[in-house]
Design a protein around this motif. Structure first.
Motif, PDB file in Angstrom:
ATOM      1  N   PHE A  12       8.449 -58.010 -44.763  1.00  0.00           N
ATOM      2  CA  PHE A  12       8.871 -57.795 -43.376  1.00  0.00           C
ATOM      3  C   PHE A  12       8.600 -56.358 -42.954  1.00  0.00           C
ATOM      4  N   LEU A  16       6.479 -54.012 -39.699  1.00  0.00           N
ATOM      5  CA  LEU A  16       7.207 -53.365 -38.607  1.00  0.00           C
ATOM      6  C   LEU A  16       6.250 -52.452 -37.847  1.00  0.00           C
ATOM      7  N   SER A  22       5.583 -58.324 -33.075  1.00  0.00           N
ATOM      8  CA  SER A  22       6.531 -58.204 -31.958  1.00  0.00           C
ATOM      9  C   SER A  22       6.213 -59.219 -30.858  1.00  0.00           C
ATOM     10  N   VAL A  25       7.198 -62.721 -32.023  1.00  0.00           N
ATOM     11  CA  VAL A  25       8.659 -62.850 -31.978  1.00  0.00           C
ATOM     12  C   VAL A  25       9.100 -63.150 -30.550  1.00  0.00           C
ATOM     13  N   GLU A  31      13.774 -63.149 -30.899  1.00  0.00           N
ATOM     14  CA  GLU A  31      14.242 -61.762 -30.839  1.00  0.00           C
ATOM     15  C   GLU A  31      15.581 -61.567 -31.540  1.00  0.00           C
ATOM     16  N   TYR A  34      15.027 -61.501 -35.317  1.00  0.00           N
ATOM     17  CA  TYR A  34      14.332 -60.249 -35.651  1.00  0.00           C
ATOM     18  C   TYR A  34      15.305 -59.073 -35.601  1.00  0.00           C
ATOM     19  N   GLN A  35      16.131 -59.019 -34.570  1.00  0.00           N
ATOM     20  CA  GLN A  35      17.087 -57.918 -34.430  1.00  0.00           C
ATOM     21  C   GLN A  35      18.169 -57.967 -35.506  1.00  0.00           C
ATOM     22  N   ARG A  38      16.571 -56.414 -38.577  1.00  0.00           N
ATOM     23  CA  ARG A  38      16.514 -54.947 -38.441  1.00  0.00           C
ATOM     24  C   ARG A  38      17.894 -54.328 -38.608  1.00  0.00           C
ATOM     25  N   ASP A  53      17.384 -65.160 -42.544  1.00  0.00           N
ATOM     26  CA  ASP A  53      16.648 -64.660 -41.377  1.00  0.00           C
ATOM     27  C   ASP A  53      15.236 -64.226 -41.747  1.00  0.00           C
ATOM     28  N   ILE A  57      11.798 -65.798 -40.101  1.00  0.00           N
ATOM     29  CA  ILE A  57      10.699 -64.998 -39.536  1.00  0.00           C
ATOM     30  C   ILE A  57       9.394 -65.313 -40.266  1.00  0.00           C
TER      31      ILE A  57
END
Length: 127
Positions: A12, A16, A22, A25, A31, A34-35, A38, A53, A57
């Motif tokens: 992952f 980035l 992005s 996603v 989103e 993805y968030q 992060r 998660d 993804i």
């Protein structure tokens, strides 16, 4: 054999900052997932939700592109009687959260961790 969480994190993190990830996603309306990834990595929360998660993804990317974010990483098993260390260096996570990002080449600048913003550390390739 399953893939361990540190290897999934490396896959992952390696992507980035990649605008194509992005965009995918956003296109797939992922989103929130993805968030969450992060946020978990930024806070150091490595748990079952993070792994789920990361798998979500990765599945999204695999379904869309045919390629996985997760790639095989280094392995080293010495022959009997051989030294345990190769002398090779590996770019390693400064916070010990993932398996790193590849072999260090002479004169190469350290890659930057996409989560912490810290340079990756050089460590021996020992396994």
């Amino acid at each position: 054999m399953g893939v361990d969480v540190p290897t999934k994190i490396s896959g992952f993190c390696r992507h980035l900052g990649d605008e194509s990830l992005s965009a995918l996603v956003r296109q797939k309306k992922m989103e929130a997932v993805y968030q969450r990834v992060r946020s978990a990595l930024e806070s150091g929360r490595i748990d079952d939700q993070l792994e789920a998660d990361l798998d979500t993804i990765n599945s999204m990317v695999l379904d869309f592109t045919g390629y996985s974010l997760i790639s095989s990483t280094r392995t080293y098993s010495p022959l009997p009687g051989a030294p345990r260390s190769t002398g090779a260096q590996w770019w390693s996570c400064p916070r010990e959260r993932c398996v790193g990002r590849g072999r260090v080449k002479a004169g190469e600048a350290a890659p930057i961790c996409g989560i912490s913003g810290e340079p990756l550390a050089q460590k021996p390739l020992s396994r």
